[in-house]
Design a protein around this motif. Structure first.
Motif, PDB file in Angstrom:
ATOM      1  N   UNK A   1       2.651  16.905   3.094  1.00 29.33           N
ATOM      2  CA  UNK A   1       1.599  15.936   3.375  1.00 29.33           C
ATOM      3  C   UNK A   1       2.218  14.625   3.854  1.00 29.33           C
ATOM      4  N   UNK A   2       1.572  14.009   4.834  1.00 31.18           N
ATOM      5  CA  UNK A   2       1.871  12.634   5.230  1.00 31.18           C
ATOM      6  C   UNK A   2       0.711  11.768   4.763  1.00 31.18           C
ATOM      7  N   UNK A   3       0.963  10.905   3.795  1.00 30.72           N
ATOM      8  CA  UNK A   3      -0.068  10.013   3.267  1.00 30.72           C
ATOM      9  C   UNK A   3       0.035   8.682   3.999  1.00 30.72           C
ATOM     10  N   UNK A   4      -1.031   8.311   4.679  1.00 26.95           N
ATOM     11  CA  UNK A   4      -1.025   7.111   5.520  1.00 26.95           C
ATOM     12  C   UNK A   4      -2.008   6.090   4.945  1.00 26.95           C
ATOM     13  N   UNK A   5      -1.525   4.921   4.513  1.00 29.06           N
ATOM     14  CA  UNK A   5      -2.450   3.898   4.020  1.00 29.06           C
ATOM     15  C   UNK A   5      -3.187   3.232   5.178  1.00 29.06           C
ATOM     16  N   UNK A   6      -4.412   2.826   4.924  1.00 32.57           N
ATOM     17  CA  UNK A   6      -5.212   2.181   5.967  1.00 32.57           C
ATOM     18  C   UNK A   6      -6.256   1.287   5.321  1.00 32.57           C
ATOM     19  N   UNK A   7      -6.835   0.417   6.133  1.00 35.62           N
ATOM     20  CA  UNK A   7      -8.018  -0.343   5.716  1.00 35.62           C
ATOM     21  C   UNK A   7      -8.842  -0.636   6.966  1.00 35.62           C
ATOM     22  N   UNK A   8     -10.086  -1.032   6.766  1.00 32.04           N
ATOM     23  CA  UNK A   8     -10.935  -1.404   7.903  1.00 32.04           C
ATOM     24  C   UNK A   8     -10.999  -2.923   8.001  1.00 32.04           C
TER      25      UNK A   8
ATOM     26  N   UNK B   1       0.826  -1.203   0.000  1.00 31.47           N
ATOM     27  CA  UNK B   1       0.000   0.000   0.000  1.00 31.47           C
ATOM     28  C   UNK B   1       0.865   1.260   0.000  1.00 31.47           C
ATOM     29  N   UNK B   2       1.948   1.235   0.750  1.00 36.30           N
ATOM     30  CA  UNK B   2       2.864   2.373   0.751  1.00 36.30           C
ATOM     31  C   UNK B   2       3.464   2.595  -0.635  1.00 36.30           C
ATOM     32  N   UNK B   3       3.802   1.505  -1.304  1.00 43.45           N
ATOM     33  CA  UNK B   3       4.333   1.612  -2.664  1.00 43.45           C
ATOM     34  C   UNK B   3       3.310   2.225  -3.617  1.00 43.45           C
ATOM     35  N   UNK B   4       2.053   1.877  -3.431  1.00 40.40           N
ATOM     36  CA  UNK B   4       1.001   2.438  -4.283  1.00 40.40           C
ATOM     37  C   UNK B   4       0.873   3.944  -4.068  1.00 40.40           C
ATOM     38  N   UNK B   5       0.929   4.363  -2.812  1.00 35.05           N
ATOM     39  CA  UNK B   5       0.852   5.796  -2.523  1.00 35.05           C
ATOM     40  C   UNK B   5       2.076   6.531  -3.072  1.00 35.05           C
ATOM     41  N   UNK B   6       3.221   5.884  -3.026  1.00 29.59           N
ATOM     42  CA  UNK B   6       4.436   6.499  -3.563  1.00 29.59           C
ATOM     43  C   UNK B   6       4.317   6.660  -5.082  1.00 29.59           C
ATOM     44  N   UNK B   7       3.762   5.666  -5.764  1.00 25.44           N
ATOM     45  CA  UNK B   7       3.571   5.779  -7.220  1.00 25.44           C
ATOM     46  C   UNK B   7       2.584   6.892  -7.551  1.00 25.44           C
ATOM     47  N   UNK B   8       1.534   7.030  -6.733  1.00 22.58           N
ATOM     48  CA  UNK B   8       0.591   8.126  -6.929  1.00 22.58           C
ATOM     49  C   UNK B   8       1.305   9.471  -6.837  1.00 22.58           C
ATOM     50  N   UNK B   9       2.105   9.646  -5.772  1.00 24.47           N
ATOM     51  CA  UNK B   9       2.813  10.916  -5.573  1.00 24.47           C
ATOM     52  C   UNK B   9       3.771  11.185  -6.722  1.00 24.47           C
ATOM     53  N   UNK B  10       4.473  10.166  -7.186  1.00 25.39           N
ATOM     54  CA  UNK B  10       5.430  10.339  -8.288  1.00 25.39           C
ATOM     55  C   UNK B  10       4.716  10.673  -9.595  1.00 25.39           C
ATOM     56  N   UNK B  11       3.503  10.170  -9.762  1.00 24.89           N
ATOM     57  CA  UNK B  11       2.748  10.407 -10.997  1.00 24.89           C
ATOM     58  C   UNK B  11       2.315  11.872 -11.091  1.00 24.89           C
TER      59      UNK B  11
END
Length: 223
Positions: free
Chosen positions: A85-92, A52-62
């Motif tokens: 910004x601090x982007x924090x991945x999460x799920x329920x 999930x962290x990798x996905x957020x990193x790809x979003x930021x790089x895009x």
């Protein structure tokens, strides 16, 4: 909007939390560490938190390829010219509880909005003066090299807030009455707390004697 566009239905919720949502954030000219915390709640597919962290990193790089982007576990930090910004991945989980990465590579439960409601209620009871007092204390904290972690300081202020204190002055000074050098093992932090307590004691003495200009000079040593 960009998170929604990039991830589509993979995202369940996006929530701003932390000091920005509580109204206790400092501008970056007063605290370079100030950031906006964003909880990105994914529809879980059983992936690891690093995925999930990798996905957020790809979003930021895009979207922000010219900005500073780094992983600062357990978040992805996106630093623009004027804001961080601090982007924090999460799920329920199956109980509906929010899970965020912990430092061991596993998941941990979090309740990011519980403290907000606690602070909001206290601020109302304190004539809307607790949040300004917190920001003043955070200015001291930042200017002295972050003696406390920001959230730790906020919770300590709320826990030690005296029942009879309502003015910004009293609420601010109460903090330095209550904090202890024994909160720390490191000597420099102990010295900073010791110094702050001595100054706050001088401020209170001068205020009680109506020497307000002298008290103001002492306050400037803190903030």
């Amino acid at each position: 909007a960009r998170l929604r566009k990039f991830f589509g239905s993979d995202i369940d919720e996006i929530n701003v939390f932390g000091s920005y949502s509580r109204g206790t954030i400092l501008p970056r000219e007063l605290d370079e560490a100030s950031d906006v915390d964003i909880l990105v709640v994914f529809n879980s597919d059983g992936s690891s938190n690093q995925t999930y962290l990798n996905r957020l990193k790809r979003f930021a790089e895009f979207y922000y390829s010219s900005s500073t982007i780094k992983q600062s576990f357990p978040t992805v930090v996106l630093e623009l010219n004027h804001i961080k910004f601090d982007l924090v991945p999460a799920y329920r989980n199956f109980l509906g509880r929010l899970q965020i990465p912990d430092k061991s590579g596993d998941w941990q439960s979090t309740y990011p909005f519980y403290f907000n409601s606690q602070l909001t209620e206290l601020n109302k009871n304190k004539l809307s003066n607790i949040k300004p007092a917190i920001r003043l204390c955070k200015i001291w904290n930042s200017s002295r090299g972050h003696v406390y972690e920001s959230f730790e300081l906020e919770t300590k202020i709320v826990e030690n807030c005296r029942a009879f204190s309502y003015s910004i002055t009293d609420l601010f000074l109460d903090v330095f009455d209550e904090i202890s050098i024994f909160d720390f093992h490191t000597e420099w932090r102990r010295n900073e707390v010791r110094r702050a307590k001595e100054i706050a004691s001088e401020v209170r003495y001068k205020v009680e004697n109506d020497w307000l200009h002298l008290a103001e000079d002492e306050v400037k040593k803190l903030v």
